[in-house]
Design an enzyme around this catalytic site. Structure first.
Site, PDB file in Angstrom:
ATOM      1  N   ASP A  47       0.877  -1.237   0.130  1.00  0.00           N
ATOM      2  CA  ASP A  47       0.036  -0.025   0.075  1.00  0.00           C
ATOM      3  C   ASP A  47       0.997   1.354   0.158  1.00  0.00           C
ATOM      4  O   ASP A  47       1.790   1.398   0.849  1.00  0.00           O
ATOM      5  CB  ASP A  47      -0.784   0.013   1.226  1.00  0.00           C
ATOM      6  CG  ASP A  47      -2.305   0.373   1.284  1.00  0.00           C
ATOM      7  OD1 ASP A  47      -2.386   1.664   0.378  1.00  0.00           O
ATOM      8  OD2 ASP A  47      -3.079   0.076   1.700  1.00  0.00           O
TER       9      ASP A  47
ATOM     10  N   ASP B 264      -2.956   4.725  -2.638  1.00  0.00           N
ATOM     11  CA  ASP B 264      -4.015   5.329  -1.689  1.00  0.00           C
ATOM     12  C   ASP B 264      -4.417   6.588  -2.455  1.00  0.00           C
ATOM     13  O   ASP B 264      -3.851   7.370  -2.555  1.00  0.00           O
ATOM     14  CB  ASP B 264      -3.389   5.420  -0.381  1.00  0.00           C
ATOM     15  CG  ASP B 264      -4.340   5.999   0.711  1.00  0.00           C
ATOM     16  OD1 ASP B 264      -5.264   5.230   1.239  1.00  0.00           O
ATOM     17  OD2 ASP B 264      -4.325   7.128   1.293  1.00  0.00           O
TER      18      ASP B 264
ATOM     19  N   GLU C 202      -6.990   3.613  -5.780  1.00  0.00           N
ATOM     20  CA  GLU C 202      -8.034   3.855  -4.956  1.00  0.00           C
ATOM     21  C   GLU C 202      -8.556   5.297  -5.331  1.00  0.00           C
ATOM     22  O   GLU C 202      -7.931   6.115  -5.342  1.00  0.00           O
ATOM     23  CB  GLU C 202      -7.591   3.849  -3.334  1.00  0.00           C
ATOM     24  CG  GLU C 202      -8.796   4.160  -2.529  1.00  0.00           C
ATOM     25  CD  GLU C 202      -8.716   4.912  -1.229  1.00  0.00           C
ATOM     26  OE1 GLU C 202      -9.740   4.422  -0.492  1.00  0.00           O
ATOM     27  OE2 GLU C 202      -7.738   5.303  -1.075  1.00  0.00           O
TER      28      GLU C 202
ATOM     29  N   HIS D 247     -10.831  -2.242   4.758  1.00  0.00           N
ATOM     30  CA  HIS D 247     -10.608  -1.675   5.992  1.00  0.00           C
ATOM     31  C   HIS D 247     -11.286  -0.283   6.181  1.00  0.00           C
ATOM     32  O   HIS D 247     -11.360   0.170   7.439  1.00  0.00           O
ATOM     33  CB  HIS D 247      -9.317  -1.545   6.301  1.00  0.00           C
ATOM     34  CG  HIS D 247      -8.468  -0.542   5.429  1.00  0.00           C
ATOM     35  ND1 HIS D 247      -8.364  -0.869   4.037  1.00  0.00           N
ATOM     36  CD2 HIS D 247      -7.987   0.529   5.691  1.00  0.00           C
ATOM     37  CE1 HIS D 247      -8.028   0.292   3.299  1.00  0.00           C
ATOM     38  NE2 HIS D 247      -7.660   1.290   4.277  1.00  0.00           N
ATOM     39  N   ASP D 248     -11.981   0.236   5.176  1.00  0.00           N
ATOM     40  CA  ASP D 248     -12.545   1.579   5.290  1.00  0.00           C
ATOM     41  C   ASP D 248     -14.057   1.423   5.282  1.00  0.00           C
ATOM     42  O   ASP D 248     -14.869   2.470   5.073  1.00  0.00           O
ATOM     43  CB  ASP D 248     -12.234   2.491   4.059  1.00  0.00           C
ATOM     44  CG  ASP D 248     -10.803   2.839   4.221  1.00  0.00           C
ATOM     45  OD1 ASP D 248     -10.079   3.106   5.212  1.00  0.00           O
ATOM     46  OD2 ASP D 248     -10.191   3.031   3.234  1.00  0.00           O
TER      47      ASP D 248
HETATM   48  C1  NOJ Z   1      -7.979   5.617   2.150  1.00  0.00           C
HETATM   49  C2  NOJ Z   1      -7.177   4.698   3.213  1.00  0.00           C
HETATM   50  O1  NOJ Z   1      -7.807   3.380   2.644  1.00  0.00           O
HETATM   51  C3  NOJ Z   1      -8.004   4.952   4.489  1.00  0.00           C
HETATM   52  O2  NOJ Z   1      -7.899   3.994   5.491  1.00  0.00           O
HETATM   53  C4  NOJ Z   1      -7.121   6.226   5.105  1.00  0.00           C
HETATM   54  O3  NOJ Z   1      -7.801   6.784   5.909  1.00  0.00           O
HETATM   55  C5  NOJ Z   1      -7.147   7.392   3.624  1.00  0.00           C
HETATM   56  N1  NOJ Z   1      -7.203   6.889   2.446  1.00  0.00           N
HETATM   57  C6  NOJ Z   1      -6.264   8.425   4.180  1.00  0.00           C
HETATM   58  O4  NOJ Z   1      -4.890   7.898   3.757  1.00  0.00           O
END
Ligand code: NOJ
Length: 556
Positions: A98, A200, A255, A329-330
């Site tokens: 990541d 990210d 992402e 995880h989000d």
């Molecule tokens: C996306 C990540 O998946 C998340 O967990 C994070 O808080 C934000 N980007 C900021 O990096």
């Protein structure tokens, strides 16, 4: 023809903090991942995506990187990482790191230098602006972690931009020196032999140079902002591809927040030499009423199907490539959100797996999905560690929402739900740690990896077969997609066609029995069940689907 290994392969996402702890500090570690490589190989996945383990003050669990070249001691050492890479490769498992280059931690050396003053050579690695005429923030952009996206540095009288947590200043990609440092750092990881990157929030790196005010209400809504898919983002990614990805044969996934299919085609069409594939989150917003994340709402199946079908069709037409997922995880876990995590927990987990794995794109499994882990169901704000959830809670109370309602909303929407530790066995803390877990569920649950492995009918083996099917049959990477019933709020069915072959996937998203008929044009075909979640020997053109039943049918 789509024939790359990663187009037919499956990625398994590991959230190391919650995966497996070997030193008893309650936090998962690199050696914990090494210990489970045989388990992952048995599942049959191709690629591991590891969320960040670099040195970090952990204000956002590692997405705030203070040193790109070292592992955080809480996860282990670089020697541990090298061993992980070697042992994963020995099992034919590839590793995707990541990589966070939209922002760093405030503790990164560059930011500490930048704070020294306007003349410091690192000042321009970040985004600084003078206050607005009234002395307040330069514009009205909101942080995704609540409040203004600007923080005043009293020493210099200027504000710095942080689209995320206040300790995560955004990098200034307009600065060629910064670009160069990033490309070199990524190439350093390439030399190490990693197999790719998950990037990210990569579509946020190029900001509108005028920094205009946004007209939109919240940072989470689905509107297009002045930093989404910005003016130079495709140039930067093309450059990254030339300097790093192409050279090391990397597989990459970006992402993409609040993006469009048109932009994602540009990011992922191989002719443009940017990325291999893209995550979009539009299907994760079907339960955001009026685009609002922090609100309680049930999704409609028709919305989910419409959004997913749009991405299937448009990306295929434009030669782009989707990353397919139900959670990460989000996000909260998908079970309660899209199906049922109670009476039909096992059926629902298999249903979601079958529906996703029939689509075109690269499939992702988030740790614990293969054993149907459920949400954390926290009842008190003190149980939340996540800054985003805690800030959202404060904001909701400020907005006049009652404590009970705010907690209910967090139970439905908080990403902390999917961050509770993996459930390996029936020992204390499910065998995750000998110490006290950094984040502990309040509910007892006896669904574990150990039980799943011992039961030939478990969800684990459904995933194992689906992974193998996608690898063996070209139709999944190549077949045309057609949504069958767009109007039903109960049935999710679609068809794939390739080279004279057809696969139909159908799922019942309800606890009722429901009649379903194979489209009439296929009635004369020979039917074969490729995967199902109920025992069904024979299949006919007219079926009564059981609660949460799903079938993947081959027609020839
Ligand atoms: C996306 C990540 O998946 C998340 O967990 C994070 O808080 C934000 N980007 C900021 O990096």
């Amino acid at each position: 023809m789509n024939n790359e290994w990663w187009q037919k392969g499956t990625v398994y996402q590991i959230y190391p903090r919650s995966f497996n702890d070997t030193n008893g500090d309650g936090i998962g570690d690199i050696r914990g991942i090494i210990e489970k490589l045989d388990y992952l190989a048995k599942l049959g996945i191709d690629l591991l995506w590891l969320t960040p383990m670099y040195v970090s003050p952990q204000r956002d669990n590692g997405y705030d990187i203070a040193d790109y070249y070292a592992m955080d001691p809480q996860y282990g050492t670089m020697a541990d990482f090298d061993e992980l890479l070697e042992k994963a490769h020995a099992r034919d498992l590839k590793i995707m790191m990541d990589m966070v280059v939209n922002h760093t931690s405030y503790q990164h050396r560059w930011f500490q230098e930048a704070l020294k003053g306007k003349d410091n050579p690192y000042r321009d690695y970040y985004i600084w602006k003078d206050p607005a005429a009234d002395g307040g923030p330069p514009n009205n952009w909101l942080s995704k972690f609540s409040g203004s996206a600007w923080e005043l540095d009293t020493a210099s009288g200027q504000y710095y931009l942080h689209l995320y947590e206040v300790g995560m200043p955004d990098l200034n990609w307009e600065n060629p020196k910064l670009q160069e440092e990033i490309y070199q750092m990524m190439a350093w990881w390439g030399e190490k032999g990693i197999d790719g990157f998950r990037l990210d929030v990569i579509n946020n790196i190029s900001k509108n140079p005028d920094f205009p005010n946004d007209s939109l209400a919240t940072a989470q809504d689905d509107g297009r902002k002045f930093y989404v898919d910005g003016p130079h983002v495709h140039e930067y990614l093309h450059q990254m591809n030339r300097r790093v990805f192409d050279k090391y044969h990397h597989v990459t996934v970006g992402e993409m927040s609040s993006t469009t299919p048109e932009e994602c085609i540009k990011y992922t069409n191989p002719e443009r030499q940017e990325l291999s594939m893209a995550f979009n989150f539009h299907h994760m917003k079907v339960d955001y009423p009026d685009g609002k994340k922090w609100a309680s709402a049930k999704y409609k199946l028709t919305d989910l199907k419409r959004v997913m079908a749009e991405w299937q069709l448009k990306m295929a037409e434009g030669g782009g490539w989707n990353a397919l997922f139900w959670t990460n995880h989000d996000q909260p876990r998908a079970l309660a959100r899209f199906a049922d995590d109670q009476a039909y927990r096992e059926k629902s987990a298999k249903l979601l797996a079958i529906i996703l794995f029939g689509l075109q794109g690269t499939t992702y499994i988030y740790q614990g999905e293969e054993i149907a882990m459920t949400d954390a169901n926290f009842t008190d704000i003190s149980q939340y560690d996540d800054a985003e959830s805690r800030n959202a809670y404060k904001q909701m109370l400020t907005d006049g929402i009652s404590e009970a309602d705010a907690l209910q909303i967090l139970r439905e929407k908080s990403r902390e739900n999917s961050r509770i530790p993996m459930q390996w066995n029936d020992e204390k803390h499910h065998g995750f740690t000998d110490g006290e877990p950094w984040l502990a569920p309040i509910h007892e649950d006896n669904w574990t990896v150990e039980k799943a492995l011992a039961d030939p009918d478990s969800i684990f083996y459904t995933y194992q077969r689906l992974i193998a099917l996608r690898r063996d049959r070209d139709i999944f990477a190549n077949g045309d997609f057609k949504l069958l019933d767009a109007k039903s709020e109960i049935i999710y069915d679609y068809e794939r066609q390739w080279n004279g072959e057809t696969v139909i996937v159908v799922g019942n998203f309800s606890a009722e029995e429901v009649a379903w008929e194979l489209p009439a044009r296929h009635h004369d075909k020979t039917l074969q069940i490729l995967e199902s979640n109920y025992p069904r020997e024979d299949i006919t053109t007219n079926l009564v689907l059981q609660p949460y039943e799903a079938l993947m049918i081959h027609l020839s």
